[in-house]
Design a protein around this motif. Structure first.
Motif, PDB file in Angstrom:
ATOM      1  N   GLU A   1      12.862 -13.897   7.491  1.00  0.00           N
ATOM      2  CA  GLU A   1      13.536 -15.071   6.933  1.00  0.00           C
ATOM      3  C   GLU A   1      12.972 -15.492   5.574  1.00  0.00           C
ATOM      4  O   GLU A   1      13.625 -16.257   4.847  1.00  0.00           O
ATOM      5  CB  GLU A   1      13.409 -16.245   7.909  1.00  0.00           C
ATOM      6  N   ALA A   2      11.807 -15.028   5.206  1.00  0.00           N
ATOM      7  CA  ALA A   2      11.141 -15.508   3.989  1.00  0.00           C
ATOM      8  C   ALA A   2      11.859 -15.016   2.730  1.00  0.00           C
ATOM      9  O   ALA A   2      12.361 -13.884   2.671  1.00  0.00           O
ATOM     10  CB  ALA A   2       9.688 -15.036   3.982  1.00  0.00           C
ATOM     11  N   LYS A   3      11.870 -15.854   1.725  1.00  0.00           N
ATOM     12  CA  LYS A   3      12.433 -15.472   0.423  1.00  0.00           C
ATOM     13  C   LYS A   3      11.443 -14.576  -0.312  1.00  0.00           C
ATOM     14  O   LYS A   3      10.244 -14.669  -0.130  1.00  0.00           O
ATOM     15  CB  LYS A   3      12.709 -16.722  -0.401  1.00  0.00           C
ATOM     16  N   ARG A   4      11.959 -13.726  -1.171  1.00  0.00           N
ATOM     17  CA  ARG A   4      11.090 -12.857  -1.962  1.00  0.00           C
ATOM     18  C   ARG A   4      10.444 -13.680  -3.080  1.00  0.00           C
ATOM     19  O   ARG A   4      11.133 -14.354  -3.844  1.00  0.00           O
ATOM     20  CB  ARG A   4      11.874 -11.685  -2.551  1.00  0.00           C
ATOM     21  N   THR A   5       9.147 -13.585  -3.169  1.00  0.00           N
ATOM     22  CA  THR A   5       8.395 -14.299  -4.207  1.00  0.00           C
ATOM     23  C   THR A   5       7.665 -13.334  -5.133  1.00  0.00           C
ATOM     24  O   THR A   5       7.139 -13.748  -6.168  1.00  0.00           O
ATOM     25  CB  THR A   5       7.367 -15.251  -3.562  1.00  0.00           C
ATOM     26  N   ILE A   6       7.606 -12.040  -4.753  1.00  0.00           N
ATOM     27  CA  ILE A   6       6.947 -11.018  -5.569  1.00  0.00           C
ATOM     28  C   ILE A   6       8.027 -10.021  -6.015  1.00  0.00           C
ATOM     29  O   ILE A   6       8.712  -9.423  -5.174  1.00  0.00           O
ATOM     30  CB  ILE A   6       5.850 -10.288  -4.767  1.00  0.00           C
ATOM     31  N   PRO A   7       8.212  -9.814  -7.297  1.00  0.00           N
ATOM     32  CA  PRO A   7       9.212  -8.845  -7.767  1.00  0.00           C
ATOM     33  C   PRO A   7       8.951  -7.452  -7.209  1.00  0.00           C
ATOM     34  O   PRO A   7       7.796  -7.057  -6.991  1.00  0.00           O
ATOM     35  CB  PRO A   7       9.040  -8.875  -9.291  1.00  0.00           C
ATOM     36  N   GLU A   8      10.027  -6.693  -6.970  1.00  0.00           N
ATOM     37  CA  GLU A   8       9.901  -5.378  -6.362  1.00  0.00           C
ATOM     38  C   GLU A   8       9.119  -4.401  -7.229  1.00  0.00           C
ATOM     39  O   GLU A   8       8.503  -3.465  -6.722  1.00  0.00           O
ATOM     40  CB  GLU A   8      11.288  -4.807  -6.069  1.00  0.00           C
ATOM     41  N   ASP A   9       9.147  -4.618  -8.536  1.00  0.00           N
ATOM     42  CA  ASP A   9       8.468  -3.670  -9.422  1.00  0.00           C
ATOM     43  C   ASP A   9       7.014  -4.032  -9.688  1.00  0.00           C
ATOM     44  O   ASP A   9       6.358  -3.401 -10.528  1.00  0.00           O
ATOM     45  CB  ASP A   9       9.218  -3.586 -10.752  1.00  0.00           C
ATOM     46  N   LYS A  10       6.477  -5.048  -8.991  1.00  0.00           N
ATOM     47  CA  LYS A  10       5.099  -5.478  -9.234  1.00  0.00           C
ATOM     48  C   LYS A  10       4.232  -5.131  -8.032  1.00  0.00           C
ATOM     49  O   LYS A  10       4.606  -5.374  -6.880  1.00  0.00           O
ATOM     50  CB  LYS A  10       5.047  -6.983  -9.490  1.00  0.00           C
ATOM     51  N   LYS A  11       3.059  -4.540  -8.304  1.00  0.00           N
ATOM     52  CA  LYS A  11       2.091  -4.250  -7.247  1.00  0.00           C
ATOM     53  C   LYS A  11       1.090  -5.394  -7.153  1.00  0.00           C
ATOM     54  O   LYS A  11       0.355  -5.655  -8.109  1.00  0.00           O
ATOM     55  CB  LYS A  11       1.350  -2.939  -7.525  1.00  0.00           C
ATOM     56  N   VAL A  12       1.069  -6.042  -6.006  1.00  0.00           N
ATOM     57  CA  VAL A  12       0.192  -7.195  -5.794  1.00  0.00           C
ATOM     58  C   VAL A  12      -0.838  -6.868  -4.729  1.00  0.00           C
ATOM     59  O   VAL A  12      -0.498  -6.374  -3.644  1.00  0.00           O
ATOM     60  CB  VAL A  12       1.003  -8.440  -5.396  1.00  0.00           C
ATOM     61  N   VAL A  13      -2.097  -7.119  -5.070  1.00  0.00           N
ATOM     62  CA  VAL A  13      -3.195  -7.053  -4.104  1.00  0.00           C
ATOM     63  C   VAL A  13      -3.416  -8.475  -3.598  1.00  0.00           C
ATOM     64  O   VAL A  13      -3.719  -9.377  -4.381  1.00  0.00           O
ATOM     65  CB  VAL A  13      -4.475  -6.503  -4.757  1.00  0.00           C
ATOM     66  N   LEU A  14      -3.255  -8.685  -2.296  1.00  0.00           N
ATOM     67  CA  LEU A  14      -3.243 -10.042  -1.734  1.00  0.00           C
ATOM     68  C   LEU A  14      -4.536 -10.345  -1.000  1.00  0.00           C
ATOM     69  O   LEU A  14      -5.011  -9.559  -0.172  1.00  0.00           O
ATOM     70  CB  LEU A  14      -2.054 -10.187  -0.778  1.00  0.00           C
ATOM     71  N   GLY A  15      -5.107 -11.525  -1.303  1.00  0.00           N
ATOM     72  CA  GLY A  15      -6.232 -12.046  -0.546  1.00  0.00           C
ATOM     73  C   GLY A  15      -5.901 -13.441  -0.040  1.00  0.00           C
ATOM     74  O   GLY A  15      -5.422 -14.274  -0.818  1.00  0.00           O
ATOM     75  N   VAL A  16      -6.113 -13.687   1.246  1.00  0.00           N
ATOM     76  CA  VAL A  16      -5.828 -14.995   1.851  1.00  0.00           C
ATOM     77  C   VAL A  16      -7.054 -15.402   2.658  1.00  0.00           C
ATOM     78  O   VAL A  16      -7.406 -14.738   3.642  1.00  0.00           O
ATOM     79  CB  VAL A  16      -4.583 -14.957   2.759  1.00  0.00           C
ATOM     80  N   ASP A  17      -7.705 -16.476   2.257  1.00  0.00           N
ATOM     81  CA  ASP A  17      -8.955 -16.875   2.916  1.00  0.00           C
ATOM     82  C   ASP A  17      -9.163 -18.379   2.788  1.00  0.00           C
ATOM     83  O   ASP A  17      -8.673 -19.011   1.843  1.00  0.00           O
ATOM     84  CB  ASP A  17     -10.162 -16.192   2.261  1.00  0.00           C
ATOM     85  N   ARG A  18      -9.929 -18.922   3.748  1.00  0.00           N
ATOM     86  CA  ARG A  18     -10.526 -20.230   3.495  1.00  0.00           C
ATOM     87  C   ARG A  18     -11.581 -20.054   2.420  1.00  0.00           C
ATOM     88  O   ARG A  18     -12.228 -19.000   2.337  1.00  0.00           O
ATOM     89  CB  ARG A  18     -11.179 -20.792   4.757  1.00  0.00           C
ATOM     90  N   LEU A  19     -11.783 -21.070   1.623  1.00  0.00           N
ATOM     91  CA  LEU A  19     -12.819 -20.992   0.594  1.00  0.00           C
ATOM     92  C   LEU A  19     -14.168 -21.214   1.279  1.00  0.00           C
ATOM     93  O   LEU A  19     -14.670 -22.335   1.375  1.00  0.00           O
ATOM     94  CB  LEU A  19     -12.585 -22.029  -0.502  1.00  0.00           C
ATOM     95  N   ASP A  20     -14.740 -20.118   1.758  1.00  0.00           N
ATOM     96  CA  ASP A  20     -15.970 -20.170   2.543  1.00  0.00           C
ATOM     97  C   ASP A  20     -16.884 -19.038   2.082  1.00  0.00           C
ATOM     98  O   ASP A  20     -16.415 -17.939   1.741  1.00  0.00           O
ATOM     99  CB  ASP A  20     -15.647 -20.013   4.035  1.00  0.00           C
ATOM    100  N   TYR A  21     -18.198 -19.296   2.105  1.00  0.00           N
ATOM    101  CA  TYR A  21     -19.145 -18.307   1.599  1.00  0.00           C
ATOM    102  C   TYR A  21     -19.219 -17.061   2.471  1.00  0.00           C
ATOM    103  O   TYR A  21     -19.769 -16.040   2.060  1.00  0.00           O
ATOM    104  CB  TYR A  21     -20.543 -18.919   1.446  1.00  0.00           C
ATOM    105  N   THR A  22     -18.659 -17.105   3.693  1.00  0.00           N
ATOM    106  CA  THR A  22     -18.663 -15.918   4.544  1.00  0.00           C
ATOM    107  C   THR A  22     -17.561 -14.936   4.172  1.00  0.00           C
ATOM    108  O   THR A  22     -17.565 -13.785   4.641  1.00  0.00           O
ATOM    109  CB  THR A  22     -18.482 -16.307   6.019  1.00  0.00           C
ATOM    110  N   LYS A  23     -16.612 -15.355   3.355  1.00  0.00           N
ATOM    111  CA  LYS A  23     -15.420 -14.536   3.088  1.00  0.00           C
ATOM    112  C   LYS A  23     -15.615 -13.512   1.972  1.00  0.00           C
ATOM    113  O   LYS A  23     -14.737 -12.675   1.739  1.00  0.00           O
ATOM    114  CB  LYS A  23     -14.231 -15.446   2.761  1.00  0.00           C
TER     115      LYS A  23
END
Length: 774
Positions: free
Chosen positions: A264-286
């Motif tokens: 169901e999600a809308k596209r937010t990253i263009p098809e021709d772009k390579k994205v390296v994704l990081g998703v984290d809490r801002l924590d020193y363990t990450k």
């Protein structure tokens, strides 16, 4: 079922009109467990948040609520009242400043504070007391109530819950799940109150953790810190007369929900772009600074990626008022600025940095469209971001998952690319490999990952836990935990002594043994504590061996303990070592200040007049005395014990707790420890520590003096019976007097093999065969 967690599965908030409302809490725990609680009319215990006014009614869910907690009625919710000061020291202090860094293998960041610890104890007792309210309502039939405790905030609660349930004769099963790593022995031993944490967790029937390594760490700590018997193969810990099962139960995610979100999600990253994704809490363990530096190194070593890829790092704010987290945010801001300033062009920047919270719908779109998910924590219990990314990979060709081996996911998600975040070059090379991976390999790896996560989703985790604790099984019949302890065998002592001094023994052995609770089972009255005939015969055989020396050190009067044991050629010490009779008949009396005899008489009379009621009585042993309350009703015990303790201390004596008793002794620098050293020096000379192997066994707090005094020079055993709260410095715990008999049989078998003892016994084999079980 009663579920206990630090927070309720929803947060109590005020809306714009000032009305109290419920706001759903996201997360796998709520998604999996809340529907089961609702279905079985269970209860949930937790802190409701700072906006809730205790005493006010809890709000019900809104009519249009479709979250997993929609059916959870306010009558089935038990809010725990924590004052702001208590919450600050318990949660922000002990939980976040102590346990979080220590359990994540960062001890230099941990704060060890007695005030924090006291707050943690107090908070856990509050959670336990409020859980007891739920037990009072639910424990009405023969079916046991399942109490499921969650995470490092509540590692002590089970102990108080089990004690209460035992007094009320409630049938319960206690389960615990730790959502963060459990550290190794070398780290865990740094915590000053490590014993209490282990014993709190061992009050459960099942302790669940994400991966096998955490379970092994926990079992090892129980063995090395508490001296408990463990079975690493079957993952069992013996404690308090029970087996505690330790099980690796990796948590999953609501897989189908994330698939739906991704569709169901809308596209937010263009098809021709390579994205390296990081998703984290801002924590020193990450490991976020290390991740940025590895990405910078990639652009340096592989300039062909400039203007071709982008690192999208989403950092969710966390503990924004804590200094370390503010410093981490500042470091991240500086690194992002430096890297963007170094490599940006007129139309491109290498890093897109979002410091904020992203909704699940938008996040699912990022997961779906990213070429790579970069999950590189320095330490993490599991890391559900990796699993959420896999669930959202519905496009073809799929993306690539990179995972740190120091996250629980790194040991379960075997088809991901592993990299060590501490080594920047390795991380950079792994990132380069992911960016250049052929489509067929990407597809193959992701298909395996998706299949596993779909099969082992959060509902599978929930069922696995219930199956492990014996509530359900695939066949429909309950899975029963072992309810009887495997008897301690001679082979167990082979293992114990193999570790001690590298299997080498001196030619001579000194056995120092307590009487009540060690050689003789505890009894309601001292006159009924009779040493079993087979134990007496075994002691006599050992006493006849030239290389074995035996001393019995008891709180009883010396003549009484000699009469009760009745074995020749051994040393007897009474009144905790104040009076000693050697094998040759010579005697030792510790010089006692005369005034304590008069004080003892006065104390004895006051105890008899004021607290000898409800079945309590006083045993007089000269200047020592013991107030026994074993036969006093449970509800009357606290008051009588407190009064007896006050009387003992008022007369200048030292009060110490024993088994259902309070002992009063004069404040002198003499105890079982000093007496043990005196006995050894008298028997073997000044260099006794170099010439004799020592074994000490006792069951009481008074024996702890000897265990401490002989630490490192003897192999020490504490007989703990079924008392799960015993804290001891002993090397090993034994659960009963039967275990002591097995210990003595092992000694007989070992020393009967020595030439001098064979000659003394007529070269007869020991009476107990090598493979005998007790």
């Amino acid at each position: 079922m009663i579920v206990i967690s630090n927070r309720l599965p929803f947060v109590i908030q005020k809306d714009d009109k000032g009305s109290t409302i419920r706001k759903h809490s996201a997360g796998g725990l709520v998604t999996a467990v809340a529907p089961v609680v609702v279905e079985h009319n269970g209860k949930w215990v937790g802190w409701p948040g700072p906006d809730y006014d205790f005493g006010a009614p809890l709000p019900e869910s809104s009519p249009d609520d479709t979250t997993p907690t929609a059916g959870l009625k306010s009558s089935n919710v038990i809010p725990v009242p924590l004052s702001p000061n208590l919450y600050q020291s318990y949660y922000n202090g002990c939980c976040n400043e102590t346990f979080w860094p220590l359990f994540h293998s960062m001890p230099d960041r941990a704060v060890f504070s007695a005030d924090y610890w006291e707050a943690y104890v107090e908070a856990n007792l509050l959670f336990a007391k409020n859980t007891i309210k739920g037990l009072d309502d639910m424990c009405t039939d023969d079916e046991p109530t399942l109490v499921w405790i969650h995470d490092y905030h509540l590692m002590l609660a089970a102990h108080a819950i089990r004690e209460y349930a035992a007094k009320k004769q409630y049938k319960i099963k206690l389960g615990f799940f730790l959502h963060i790593p459990f550290p190794s022995w070398d780290l865990f031993r740094l915590f000053p109150w490590a014993d209490e944490i282990l014993q709190g967790m061992l009050a459960c029937d099942l302790v669940g953790m994400h991966i096998h390594d955490y379970c092994i760490n926990f079992i090892d700590c129980c063995n090395r810190r508490l001296g408990t018997r463990v079975d690493s193969k079957d993952m069992l810990v013996e404690h308090g007369g029970r087996y505690v099962r330790v099980a690796p139960l990796p948590i999953g995610i609501p897989f189908s929900r994330f698939v739906s979100l991704a569709k169901e999600a809308k596209r937010t990253i263009p098809e021709d772009k390579k994205v390296v994704l990081g998703v984290d809490r801002l924590d020193y363990t990450k490991g976020l600074p290390q991740r940025l530096k590895a990405f910078e190194l990639l652009l340096v070593k592989h300039p062909e990626y400039i203007e071709k890829i982008e690192l999208l790092q989403i950092a969710v704010p966390s503990r924004t008022d804590v200094k370390e987290y503010m410093e981490l945010k500042e470091q991240m801001d500086q690194l992002v600025g430096c890297i963007n300033g170094r490599f940006s062009t007129a139309t491109w920047s290498p890093i897109r940095y979002i410091y904020g919270t992203i909704g699940q719908q938008e996040l699912a779109g990022f997961y779906r469209d990213a070429a790579i998910c970069f999950v590189t924590p320095l330490r993490d219990g599991m890391n559900l971001v990796a699993k959420e990314f896999v669930a959202c990979q519905i496009n073809s060709p799929p993306g690539v998952l990179i995972v740190s081996p120091f996250a629980g996911a790194g040991q379960n998600m075997l088809e991901a690319l592993l990299c060590n975040p501490y080594e920047l070059t390795e991380t950079m090379d792994t990132l380069h490999r992911a960016l250049t991976m052929p489509e067929d390999e990407r597809t193959l790896r992701m298909n395996y990952l998706r299949k596993r996560e779909q099969n082992q989703d959060v509902n599978f985790w929930m069922k696995s836990f219930l199956k492990a604790i014996g509530r359900l099984s695939e066949e429909g019949s309950p899975v029963v935990l072992p309810n009887s302890i495997r008897p301690l065998s001679l082979e167990d002592f082979d293992e114990y002594f193999a570790v001690f001094r590298n299997s080498t023994f001196n030619q001579k052995l000194a056995l120092l043994l307590d009487y009540d609770g060690t050689l003789a089972p505890l009894a309601p009255h001292p006159d009924l504590a009779i040493i079993p005939p087979q134990t007496k015969e075994l002691l006599q055989r050992l006493a006849n061996m030239p290389d074995v020396y035996i001393a019995v050190i008891s709180g009883r009067g010396v003549n009484n303990v000699k009469e009760m044991v009745g074995v020749d050629n051994i040393t007897y010490a009474g009144s905790h070592g104040l009076e000693i009779i050697h094998p040759d008949g010579s005697k030792f009396h510790y010089p006692m200040p005369p005034e304590y005899e008069q004080k003892a008489n006065e104390l004895l009379k006051e105890l008899q007049d004021q607290v000898c009621k409800e079945g309590a009585w006083v045993e007089s042993k000269g200047v020592y005395m013991t107030f026994h309350y074993r036969n006093v009703p449970l509800d009357a015990q606290p008051d009588l014990v407190s009064k007896a303790k006050d009387l003992i201390e008022k007369h200048g004596f030292v009060a110490s707790h024993a088994h259902a008793a309070v002992e009063g002794k004069p404040p002198i620098n003499w105890n079982k420890g000093r007496a043990s050293i005196y006995i050894l020096r008298t028997a073997f000379g000044l260099d006794w520590s170099e010439r004799v192997t020592i074994i000490y066994a006792g069951d009481d707090t008074t024996d702890e003096d000897a265990i401490q005094a002989l630490k490192g020079m003897a192999l020490t055993f504490r007989i703990t019976q079924n008392d799960i709260s015993v804290k001891t410095a002993a090397d090993r715990r034994l659960t009963s007097t039967h275990c002591v008999v097995t210990l003595l049989r092992w000694v007989e078998r070992y020393f009967a093999q020595l030439p001098i003892n064979k000659q003394a016994s007529g070269s007869q084999a020991p009476s107990t065969p090598a493979n005998a079980k007790d």
